[in-house]
Design a protein around this motif. Structure first.
Motif, PDB file in Angstrom:
ATOM      1  N   GLU A 220       0.834  -1.213   0.000  1.00  0.00           N
ATOM      2  CA  GLU A 220       0.000   0.000   0.000  1.00  0.00           C
ATOM      3  C   GLU A 220       0.866   1.260   0.000  1.00  0.00           C
ATOM      4  O   GLU A 220       0.580   2.224  -0.733  1.00  0.00           O
TER       5      GLU A 220
ATOM      6  N   ASP B 244      -7.479   1.062  -5.359  1.00  0.00           N
ATOM      7  CA  ASP B 244      -8.685   0.585  -4.676  1.00  0.00           C
ATOM      8  C   ASP B 244      -8.674  -0.942  -4.564  1.00  0.00           C
ATOM      9  O   ASP B 244      -8.968  -1.512  -3.515  1.00  0.00           O
TER      10      ASP B 244
ATOM     11  N   GLY C 175      -6.448  -2.328  -1.970  1.00  0.00           N
ATOM     12  CA  GLY C 175      -6.832  -2.067  -0.590  1.00  0.00           C
ATOM     13  C   GLY C 175      -6.143  -0.870   0.022  1.00  0.00           C
ATOM     14  O   GLY C 175      -6.201  -0.662   1.238  1.00  0.00           O
TER      15      GLY C 175
ATOM     16  N   ASP D  15      -8.719   1.492   1.786  1.00  0.00           N
ATOM     17  CA  ASP D  15      -9.169   0.903   3.054  1.00  0.00           C
ATOM     18  C   ASP D  15      -8.049   0.914   4.092  1.00  0.00           C
ATOM     19  O   ASP D  15      -8.289   1.137   5.286  1.00  0.00           O
ATOM     20  N   TYR D  16      -6.836   0.677   3.641  1.00  0.00           N
ATOM     21  CA  TYR D  16      -5.668   0.683   4.522  1.00  0.00           C
ATOM     22  C   TYR D  16      -5.532   2.035   5.230  1.00  0.00           C
ATOM     23  O   TYR D  16      -5.334   2.096   6.455  1.00  0.00           O
TER      24      TYR D  16
ATOM     25  N   GLY E   6      -7.924   4.368   5.567  1.00  0.00           N
ATOM     26  CA  GLY E   6      -9.091   4.630   6.396  1.00  0.00           C
ATOM     27  C   GLY E   6      -9.053   3.891   7.720  1.00  0.00           C
ATOM     28  O   GLY E   6      -9.378   4.454   8.773  1.00  0.00           O
ATOM     29  N   LYS E   7      -8.639   2.624   7.704  1.00  0.00           N
ATOM     30  CA  LYS E   7      -8.584   1.838   8.935  1.00  0.00           C
ATOM     31  C   LYS E   7      -7.492   2.340   9.867  1.00  0.00           C
ATOM     32  O   LYS E   7      -7.638   2.312  11.094  1.00  0.00           O
TER      33      LYS E   7
ATOM     34  N   SER F  44      -9.069   5.250  11.633  1.00  0.00           N
ATOM     35  CA  SER F  44     -10.127   4.888  12.573  1.00  0.00           C
ATOM     36  C   SER F  44      -9.588   4.261  13.847  1.00  0.00           C
ATOM     37  O   SER F  44     -10.270   4.228  14.876  1.00  0.00           O
TER      38      SER F  44
ATOM     39  N   ALA G 251     -17.674   4.092   1.749  1.00  0.00           N
ATOM     40  CA  ALA G 251     -16.607   3.391   2.472  1.00  0.00           C
ATOM     41  C   ALA G 251     -16.287   4.054   3.807  1.00  0.00           C
ATOM     42  O   ALA G 251     -16.023   3.381   4.796  1.00  0.00           O
ATOM     43  N   LEU G 252     -16.318   5.403   3.848  1.00  0.00           N
ATOM     44  CA  LEU G 252     -15.883   6.108   5.040  1.00  0.00           C
ATOM     45  C   LEU G 252     -16.924   6.132   6.150  1.00  0.00           C
ATOM     46  O   LEU G 252     -16.570   6.074   7.334  1.00  0.00           O
TER      47      LEU G 252
ATOM     48  N   LEU H 186     -16.630   3.176   8.241  1.00  0.00           N
ATOM     49  CA  LEU H 186     -15.404   3.228   9.027  1.00  0.00           C
ATOM     50  C   LEU H 186     -15.565   4.112  10.265  1.00  0.00           C
ATOM     51  O   LEU H 186     -14.867   3.917  11.275  1.00  0.00           O
TER      52      LEU H 186
END
Length: 423
Positions: free
Chosen positions: A4, A296, A299, A302-303, A305-306, A309, A340-341, A344
């Motif tokens: 990523e 996308d 990932g 998502d990487y 965003g997580k 979070s 997606a967000l 999260l």
């Protein structure tokens, strides 16, 4: 180093090379998508091509083709003068008229890119005719579309409110709508002042006409005749609006079909119009979005965003999520990013430290106000449909303006909507 992080660093390198070496960023992005996809993510070519924005390609080509035909046969000039007559010759009102039209279209159910595809070509033709900053006119169209984009019956509003219901979060449809409308209205007012809107004629169009005539352009009365080609083109534009708004047909496919039909009867206009399709812009946008599609699929989004979070400070996490929404949305689907967000954000929203209504509104605004970026669908439509401009310079202006939106808007909406704990 993780895959990523490698993909993010390659994106930075693409920007640096494109800026310093004047190489089309789309071509660089295709190369990056191939290199990262094959060597880092071990994707097949078919997997990489899955990120190619075929729908946006058709929209860009179809809309620019149709309106290039309209310019070739004088239809856009006729529409510009008709618009001037409608507002009594007050050129300064036209940017606000375009803002309002775009807003009404999205508020009653048009997808934002469809509204921009309909309004932007005419608005930018008007800007070219009357020496109005194309950045001003393009921004007014896009911010108008986003201002109306979260009404309770709009596409964006329905999608976000549906996500809220699915995640069993408290929501407020009116707050969501007004937050987007007020923010975009304020930004439009600032852009209007900064880009010279106060200097535009507010009482008569005579001065603008004199400048246009002095530059060798056709006088107003030469644009007032409705020839068969113009009548057919006007009919095609009406069909486009009805097809997109009433029957939910694809704007790109409809535009290119209408353009082909017109070209059958007026082939000289059609040949000229094909040459005026902004192919470098099409390459630029499609290349960048193909690489974003690889990110996308890997990932990477998502990487990021997580990672945010997992921060133990809810207010800081909320601000960073707004920034992620703004940054990623500048290159990708706004609705997709919100989809997606928002999930999260559920864990720390459930703790009660952050108001859900304010957070959702802040995410929605952050993820859509940046659509003036030339890499987003709306910004790409503005860039592709601007006549008589230095396209490289205009691209840089849109990129800088989009960057300003990315940097400035998230903290403002965070302070206004999240910090007070709305919801």
């Amino acid at each position: 180093m993780s895959d990523e992080l490698i993909s993010i660093l390659v994106l930075v390198v693409v920007f640096v090379i494109a800026t310093t070496r004047s190489i089309n960023m789309g071509a660089l992005s295709f190369a990056a998508a191939f290199g990262v996809g094959e060597l880092v993510a071990d994707f097949s070519a078919d997997h990489i091509f899955a990120g190619f924005p075929g729908d946006l390609f058709v929209v860009l080509v179809g809309v620019t083709y149709l309106f290039a035909l309209a310019r070739a046969n004088g239809t856009t000039d006729w529409l510009v003068h008709a618009s001037i007559r409608m507002v009594g010759g007050r050129v300064a009102l036209i940017p606000w008229v375009m803002f309002a039209i775009s807003g009404v279209l999205t508020a009653i159910g048009a997808v934002s890119p469809a509204a921009v595809a309909i309004v932007a070509p005419l608005a930018l033709s008007f800007a070219a005719r009357y020496r109005i900053s194309p950045l001003l006119m393009g921004a007014m169209v896009v911010h108008g579309a986003q201002g109306g984009g979260f009404s309770p019956i709009s596409i964006y509003g329905s999608i976000v409110n549906g996500i809220v219901d699915r995640e069993k979060l408290p929501g407020n449809e009116v707050t969501l709508f007004l937050a987007s409308l007020v923010v975009n209205l304020i930004i439009a007012a600032v852009v209007f002042v900064v880009c010279g809107g106060l200097k535009l004629p507010r009482t008569a169009v005579a001065a603008a006409e004199e400048r246009a005539d002095g530059a060798g352009e056709a006088p107003a009365d030469a644009e007032g005749r409705l020839t068969p080609a113009r009548i057919a083109t006007l009919s095609a534009l009406v069909v486009l609006v009805v097809a997109v708004l009433a029957f939910d047909l694809d704007a790109g496919l409809t535009s290119i079909t209408l353009a082909v039909a017109l070209s059958v009867f007026w082939p000289d206009h059609g040949k000229k119009a094909v040459n005026e399709v902004t192919w470098p812009t099409v390459l630029l946008i499609c290349g960048v979005l193909t690489y974003v599609g690889v990110l996308d699929e890997m990932g990477t989004i998502d990487y990021a965003g997580k990672a945010v979070s997992d921060i133990g400070i809810p207010l800081l996490a909320a601000l960073l999520l707004c920034y992620i929404g703004a940054i990623v949305s500048a290159f990708a689907s706004s609705v997709g990013i919100m989809g997606a967000l928002i999930p999260l954000a559920v864990p720390f929203l459930a703790q009660g430290d952050i108001g859900a209504v304010g957070m959702i509104a802040a995410l929605a605004v952050s993820a859509t106000v940046v659509d003036v970026s030339p890499f987003s669908t709306n910004g790409a439509l503005v860039l592709a449909n601007a006549p008589d401009v230095d396209r490289d310079r205009f691209f840089r202006q849109l990129m800088v303006y989009g960057g300003i939106m990315v940097v400035a808007v998230p903290p403002v909406v965070w302070l206004a909507l999240v910090v007070p704990g709305l919801g």
